[in-house]
Design an enzyme around this catalytic site. Structure first.
Site, PDB file in Angstrom:
ATOM      1  N   SER A 142       1.081  -1.173   0.001  1.00  0.00           N
ATOM      2  CA  SER A 142      -0.083   0.188   0.153  1.00  0.00           C
ATOM      3  C   SER A 142       0.866   1.165  -0.031  1.00  0.00           C
ATOM      4  CB  SER A 142      -0.922  -0.196   1.155  1.00  0.00           C
ATOM      5  OG  SER A 142      -1.595   1.080   1.303  1.00  0.00           O
ATOM      6  N   GLY A 143       0.544   2.196  -0.823  1.00  0.00           N
ATOM      7  CA  GLY A 143       1.395   3.389  -0.958  1.00  0.00           C
ATOM      8  C   GLY A 143       2.567   3.178  -2.045  1.00  0.00           C
ATOM      9  N   THR A 147      -1.538   2.661  -8.058  1.00  0.00           N
ATOM     10  CA  THR A 147      -2.665   3.325  -8.461  1.00  0.00           C
ATOM     11  C   THR A 147      -2.136   4.371  -9.592  1.00  0.00           C
ATOM     12  OG1 THR A 147      -3.869   2.912  -6.528  1.00  0.00           O
ATOM     13  CG2 THR A 147      -4.809   4.412  -8.028  1.00  0.00           C
ATOM     14  N   ASN A 192      -1.145   5.287   2.962  1.00  0.00           N
ATOM     15  CA  ASN A 192      -1.120   5.991   1.955  1.00  0.00           C
ATOM     16  C   ASN A 192      -2.545   7.247   2.029  1.00  0.00           C
ATOM     17  OD1 ASN A 192      -1.713   6.944  -0.572  1.00  0.00           O
ATOM     18  ND2 ASN A 192      -1.684   4.929  -1.437  1.00  0.00           N
ATOM     19  N   SER A 195      -5.406   5.589  -0.634  1.00  0.00           N
ATOM     20  CA  SER A 195      -5.256   4.186  -0.580  1.00  0.00           C
ATOM     21  C   SER A 195      -6.395   3.605  -1.119  1.00  0.00           C
ATOM     22  CB  SER A 195      -5.061   3.871   0.856  1.00  0.00           C
ATOM     23  OG  SER A 195      -4.844   2.404   0.850  1.00  0.00           O
ATOM     24  N   SER A 196      -6.421   2.883  -2.103  1.00  0.00           N
ATOM     25  CA  SER A 196      -7.612   2.099  -2.624  1.00  0.00           C
ATOM     26  C   SER A 196      -7.989   1.319  -1.834  1.00  0.00           C
ATOM     27  CB  SER A 196      -7.015   1.392  -4.005  1.00  0.00           C
ATOM     28  OG  SER A 196      -6.032   1.900  -4.746  1.00  0.00           O
ATOM     29  N   GLY A 424      -2.692  -2.923  -2.052  1.00  0.00           N
ATOM     30  CA  GLY A 424      -1.361  -3.689  -1.719  1.00  0.00           C
ATOM     31  C   GLY A 424      -1.518  -4.439  -0.361  1.00  0.00           C
ATOM     32  N   GLU A 426      -0.819  -4.998   3.385  1.00  0.00           N
ATOM     33  CA  GLU A 426      -0.763  -3.831   4.252  1.00  0.00           C
ATOM     34  C   GLU A 426      -0.507  -4.376   5.665  1.00  0.00           C
ATOM     35  OE1 GLU A 426      -3.909  -1.258   3.160  1.00  0.00           O
ATOM     36  OE2 GLU A 426      -5.356  -2.254   4.340  1.00  0.00           O
TER      37      GLU A 426
HETATM   38  N1  LIG Z   1       5.012   8.181 -10.058  1.00  0.00           N
HETATM   39  C1  LIG Z   1       4.781   8.865  -8.995  1.00  0.00           C
HETATM   40  N2  LIG Z   1       5.279  10.077  -9.016  1.00  0.00           N
HETATM   41  C2  LIG Z   1       4.651  11.031  -7.903  1.00  0.00           C
HETATM   42  N3  LIG Z   1       4.285  10.695  -6.972  1.00  0.00           N
HETATM   43  C3  LIG Z   1       3.609   9.403  -7.240  1.00  0.00           C
HETATM   44  C4  LIG Z   1       3.919   8.494  -7.874  1.00  0.00           C
HETATM   45  N4  LIG Z   1       3.554   7.183  -7.607  1.00  0.00           N
HETATM   46  C5  LIG Z   1       2.919   7.460  -6.357  1.00  0.00           C
HETATM   47  N5  LIG Z   1       3.212   8.530  -5.813  1.00  0.00           N
HETATM   48  C6  LIG Z   1       2.743   9.089  -4.587  1.00  0.00           C
HETATM   49  O1  LIG Z   1       2.187   7.965  -3.674  1.00  0.00           O
HETATM   50  C7  LIG Z   1       0.979   8.264  -3.220  1.00  0.00           C
HETATM   51  C8  LIG Z   1       0.552   6.697  -3.216  1.00  0.00           C
HETATM   52  O2  LIG Z   1       0.674   6.260  -4.607  1.00  0.00           O
HETATM   53  P1  LIG Z   1      -0.786   5.169  -4.893  1.00  0.00           P
HETATM   54  O3  LIG Z   1      -0.555   4.862  -6.312  1.00  0.00           O
HETATM   55  O4  LIG Z   1      -1.868   5.640  -4.231  1.00  0.00           O
HETATM   56  O5  LIG Z   1      -0.220   3.804  -4.065  1.00  0.00           O
HETATM   57  P2  LIG Z   1      -0.901   2.429  -4.004  1.00  0.00           P
HETATM   58  O6  LIG Z   1      -1.974   2.294  -4.970  1.00  0.00           O
HETATM   59  O7  LIG Z   1       0.192   1.490  -4.288  1.00  0.00           O
HETATM   60  O8  LIG Z   1      -1.197   2.208  -2.664  1.00  0.00           O
HETATM   61  C9  LIG Z   1       0.059   9.009  -4.359  1.00  0.00           C
HETATM   62  O9  LIG Z   1      -0.879   9.377  -3.817  1.00  0.00           O
HETATM   63  C10 LIG Z   1       1.402   9.808  -4.782  1.00  0.00           C
HETATM   64  O10 LIG Z   1       1.508  11.084  -4.042  1.00  0.00           O
HETATM   65 MG   LIG Z   2      -3.921   2.096  -4.694  1.00  0.00          MG
END
Ligand SMILES: Nc1ncnc2c1ncn2[C@@H]1O[C@H](COP(=O)(O)OP(=O)(O)O)[C@@H](O)[C@H]1O
Ligand SMILES: [Mg+2]
Length: 1063
Positions: A142-143, A147, A192, A195-196, A424, A426
């Protein structure tokens, strides 16, 4: 260096970068190669772009160092072969612009630096070229950025794929589905901020041209418990905050809401309604707009928001306790709002929230609830409403994304790229049923990864009979089994506890787990643990040793959450709802369905199994996301945390398998097909067994034994450079093949052109010949007819004009007239005249006459007065001499002149003597004396009335024309003539004998002047002349050979003259 230029796409296809940005020389093969390296900036070359290129590929330290070096330079992407490792930068990097997208579009994997776009593009191209469905699996805790990665991929397709107007709406909807789903399904967690809280698998459908034409979303288990409770530092789903912060006053009034999140019990549990990284107000705008793009009507939006508001109102429902201990509702205003928003009867709702319907002995009884029961009934209702509305939302989006056949009639067969972005792995302080499900899901995904990369690769070597030293890796199947196995797995045990009659509770469940799973290597409870572990475990917890780490799960609530029950009377009330969305969510049929619904865990298990099937059926690409630190801080590289992720994600094993294995493999027929042109033995076709063909080919190419292996159905090539050299050779070979093909094609096309032209020419010729032949035939036919008519006419020529001879006669006439026209006499003297056909004799004569008249007339018109005079004189001469004098014919052609003596030759005195008389003619003559015939030169001059003989200045004799009795000449060609004069008186000397060289002219003139035309005698033999009183002289003319005038012995004048004409 060199391997970098080779792409090992999941298909095993190797694609070399074209040297379009300049050229480079490969030191090993000394051939021109693409200059990928130099195209990279120095920054991009920090560390290695592909872990496969690490010197020490087994060293975790080296791996970490490479990751760290690149991360520090903001290079968040690195490959392991075709797997993309991505480290969350936690800051905006300027690497997702349109220019970046363009840079990756249609470019081979390794030509440009690693990027999520490269993976996207590669999947897209594989889909298009191989027509195989693809999926991109994004995993990580997660994070870690899953996404975000999935959004980037979607954006990439939306921007780079071909589009039409219709496709544009599809693209918009695909893109806009994200903010909506995130608003309703994402929340801030400790891990996060976005977070989804549900799993999402999205299919993007492409038509044969590669344009996106539709999409479909599968959603997985939403964390519903969040609706009613959040841990400290976490929030409820974004939509609640967005609505309260962003909704306009009017809307809030309608919904009975205040603009203050603190007012709502469901939003205050985590004590964290405001987060600096989240701007609810602006997000609200984005979501509202997205809803319209997706196709929500205003009413639908209104009804959706009614539901969201009703959840908040539900949360604010308060209960009091009656003396009996039963709960009653203290907040009637909430009920009022609720009744309006959910569109149900207030009283019914009120009763349903505080009572439970029991069916005992066939009778329905309403049993009142105590405070705790009422609160949990309320929460259950809130969760049910939210959960089902979320599923409805996904459905609605799916409707709007659905690939509509009639809209794109050309797109019969669509290909699909699937995007998996699921919650993810967690671990929290307190982990419950939701974490259990989420982590189980991650176990399954890891299992899939192992299946498709580590295991399948090694299995392939085995099945192909390639000697291979297996790479050890941790297979998490054991954990998956622990969770999902039938009868013995945790889910089975949980279900059993939920279903069994009697006093089942979370604790009995835990005990059951202990008794069934005790001793399992990955399962521990407080009771089963050793002393050290016990210290960190609660009594109500069980611990699973996940592939990604240990997690303690608190069994509290497991049974309830798994049952996910809603009291029947609450269901009945909501089923009455007039809200269109809710009435779809709560189907009345459900009430009559007596069958117990599947438990949440089992549903989830089944849906995961289906997901695995979907993913297995597609060609996968991997994005492995890594979270750099727990503090969501940019630039902070937490070694321990990352090493842990590298470990559990199995990246090292992944790398080892890649390195130890063969870089490239291909089925014999495919390999042979591609490279057969490089070896004379296999070109153009290999007839024997395929492995022999491949063997011949690689031997010819000079592969060393250690460089390749021949399996049962495939060739395995160990080093990319080997294949690189082969590709290089193919590249060169392609040129010559291309030239040959070109030549063949050119010759073929020229020849076909030529043949076409030739054919065309022949057709034209044939036509032209036909035309000519027809013309000739026509002429011949006409000619034959003419001849036939002619002959017939000839036969009938003597007949009067009739149809049979009319042509002939016409022709004869025509022909005669035409001949006549061409042969008309040119002069009056020309007596020729074409002979006319008998029928035209008369006409011919007439014509002849006319012609002659015409010529004469013309001749006369042309005649000048001088000529007329001349002619008249000639006429006179002709009358006198024609056929009488020998030298006449010679004179005819000679013109008569005016005078033979001009003024200077005549003495002026003579002119004086002539007086008024004008001289008409003068000619030198010779006078012969009458006696001795002596010749004396004299001039004979003629005037109007007389003639004179002149000797120089003296007029010797004057002859009046009236006295001239006649003139005698001979018939011979001499010039002698005698003027007969009277000799009665003395003055007269008698006849005069003269000789003129122009006898005809002279005598003609004399005859005209003297008007003595009829008085000229032409004598033959001799002429007598008189002189003086009866004296007579004789001139004898004899023909001779030449002119001779002498006095003969007989006293006669003898003249011999040649005979010029025989008369
Ligand atoms: N490629 C990226 N560039 C900039 N910031 C990112 C990037 N990927 C993730 N982040 C930051 O990390 C945070 C969490 O990413 P997210 O995709 O929601 O995580 P996950 O879906 O894996 O839990 C996002 O809200 C963003 O702030
Ligand atoms: Mg996500």
């Amino acid at each position: 260096m060199m391997e970098l230029r080779i792409q090992l796409v999941p298909t095993g296809e190797i694609i070399l970068p074209p040297g379009k940005n300049g050229e480079n020389y490969c030191p090993n093969c000394s051939k021109v190669v693409g200059m990928m390296e130099s195209a990279l900036t120095a920054r991009d070359r920090v560390g290695v772009q592909d872990f496969v290129l690490l010197e020490n590929h087994t060293s975790e330290a080296a791996f970490m160092e490479n990751l760290r070096k690149r991360f520090k330079e903001n290079l968040i992407y690195t490959y392991i072969g075709s797997v993309l490792v991505s480290v969350n930068p936690y800051k905006d990097l300027e690497i997702y612009t349109k220019q970046h997208m363009e840079r990756y579009r249609g470019v081979n994997f390794y030509e440009v630096s690693p990027h999520i776009y490269a993976v996207s593009d590669n999947a897209y191209r594989s889909m298009r070229t191989e027509r195989r469905d693809q999926c991109i699996l994004i995993s990580g805790e997660s994070g870690a950025g899953k996404t975000e990665a999935s959004k980037k991929i979607l954006q990439y397709y939306a921007v780079t794929c071909p589009a039409s107007d219709q496709v544009q709406t599809v693209k918009d909807r695909l893109l806009q589905s994200n903010p909506v789903l995130e608003a309703f399904g994402n929340a801030k967690t400790l891990r996060n901020d976005n977070s989804s809280r549900f799993g999402k698998y999205m299919d993007i459908q492409f038509d044969f041209r590669g344009a996106p034409v539709g999409g479909h979303i599968l959603n997985y288990l939403l964390e519903k418990s969040r609706v009613v409770h959040q841990s400290h530092g976490e929030r409820n789903f974004h939509i609640f905050y967005q609505l309260i912060e962003g909704g306009d006053e009017d809307l809030l009034r309608r919904l009975g809401l205040e603009r203050n999140t603190q007012q709502y019990q469901y939003l205050v549990k985590g004590n964290c309604s405001k987060v600096s990284s989240i701007n609810d107000r602006s997000e609200w705008k984005v979501v509202s707009k997205a809803l319209t793009v997706i196709g929500f009507s205003e009413e639908e939006v209104e009804e959706l928001l009614n539901i969201i508001a009703s959840v908040l109102h539900l949360g604010n429902l308060q209960f009091g306790t009656e003396d009996s201990g039963y709960a009653y509702i203290t907040t009637d205003t909430q009920i009022k709002y609720l009744a309006r928003l959910v569109d149900v009867e207030g009283a019914a709702l009120k009763e349903a929230l505080t009572h439970k319907k029991i069916i005992a002995k066939g009778e329905e009884l309403m049993s009142p609830l105590n405070l705790e029961q009422a609160a949990s009934a309320r929460d259950a209702l809130a969760k049910a409403i939210y959960g089902r509305t979320f599923s409805w939302l996904v459905n609605k989006i799916n409707h709007s994304l659905a690939f509509k056949d009639e809209q794109f009639p050309s797109s019969k067969n669509t290909s699909v790229i699937g995007l998996l972005d699921i919650y993810g792995f967690e671990v929290f302080q307190q982990n419950s049923f939701e974490q259990f499900c989420i982590n189980y899901c991650n176990e399954k995904l890891q299992q899939l990864f192992i299946e498709l990369t580590l295991k399948s690769e090694q299995d392939e070597y085995e099945s192909e009979g390639i000697t291979w030293e297996p790479v050890q890796y941790f297979n998490n199947k054991i954990i998956c089994d622990l969770v999902e196995e039938k009868f013995k797995g945790i889910i089975s045990i949980l279900d059993e506890e939920c279903l069994r009659p009697g006093d089942a509770s979370d604790i009995t469940f835990l005990e059951k787990l202990e008794s069934t799973l005790g001793g399992h290597a990955h399962f521990v409870t407080h009771k089963l643990a050793d002393g050290k572990t016990r210290k960190v475990m609660g009594r109500e917890e069980f611990r699973l040793l996940h592939y990604a780490g240990e997690v303690n799960y608190n069994v509290n609530g497991f049974l309830d959450k798994n049952n996910d029950l809603l009291f029947r009377n609450l269901k009945e009330v909501t089923c009455q709802s007039e809200n269109k969305i809710l009435s779809q969510c709560f189907d009345k049929e459900e009430l009559s369905d007596k069958k117990r619904p599947e438990t949440t865990a089992t549903q989830f298990k089944t849906s995961l199994a289906k997901l695995m099937e979907i993913l297995m059926s597609k060609e996968p690409s991997y994005v492995r996301c890594i979270k750099p630190n727990d503090a969501k801080r940019a630039g902070h590289f937490d070694e321990v945390l990352i090493r842990h992720q590298v470990k559990y994600l199995g990246l090292m094993e992944n790398l080892r398998v890649r390195r130890a294995g063969f870089a490239y493999r291909r089925r014999y027929e495919v390999f042979l097909q591609r490279y057969k042109s490089l070896c004379p033995g296999t070109w153009p076709n290999w007839q024997g067994r395929l492995p022999d063909g491949v063997s011949t080919l690689v031997k010819y190419l000079g592969y060393k034994p250690e460089e390749y292996k021949l399996g049962r159905t495939k060739i395995f090539i160990r080093f990319p450079k080997t294949l690189f050299a082969t590709e290089d050779a193919l590249e060169v070979r392609k040129h010559s093949l291309a030239t040959k093909l070109q030549a063949c094609w050119k010759s073929y096309s020229q020849r076909s052109k030529y043949l076409k032209m030739r054919h065309a020419a022949i057709v034209v010729q044939a036509w032209w010949r036909g035309i000519l032949a027809r013309r000739v035939a026509k002429r011949r036919r006409e000619a034959a007819n003419t001849i036939r008519r002619f002959i017939k006419g000839f036969i009938f020529r003597k007949h009067p004009r009739c149809p049979e001879n009319e042509y002939f006669l016409d022709y004869v006439r025509y022909s005669f007239l035409m001949t006549l026209k061409r042969n008309l006499p040119k002069t009056v003297l020309d007596k020729s005249w074409p002979t006319p056909p008998p029928a035209l004799t008369e006409a011919s004569d007439q014509l002849r006459k006319l012609c002659m008249q015409n010529m004469v007339w013309k001749y006369c018109k042309r005649i000048s007065p001088e000529w007329k005079h001349q002619m008249e004189q000639k006429m006179v001469a002709s009358e006198i001499f024609k056929d009488k004098k020998d030298n006449y014919p010679q004179s005819v052609a000679k013109l008569f002149v005016g005078t033979r003596l001009n003024g200077e030759e005549i003495n002026p005195k003579v002119f004086q003597a002539l007086g008024n008389e004008k001289m008409k003619y003068g000619v030198p003559v010779t006078k012969y004396d009458r006696k001795g015939y002596r010749a004396r030169p004299r001039q004979l001059l003629l005037t109007g009335t007389y003639a004179v003989l002149v000797e120089d200045a003296k007029v010797k004799q004057h002859i009046d024309y009236s006295t001239l009795q006649g003139i005698s000449v001979s018939s011979l060609s001499d010039g002698l003539f005698v003027l007969h004069l009277p000799c009665e008186d003395n003055k007269q000397k008698g006849d005069v004998v003269l000789q003129s060289d122009h006898i005809i002219e002279t005598l003609t003139k004399v005859a005209i002047c003297a008007e003595k035309i009829n008085n000229i005698n032409i004598n033959q033999g001799s002429i007598k002349f008189a002189f003086g009183r009866g004296k007579e002289g004789i001139i004898d003319f004899t023909p001779g050979s030449e002119l001779l005038i002498t006095k003969a012995k007989n006293g006669h004048l003898s003249v011999t003259a040649p005979r010029l004409n025989s008369r």
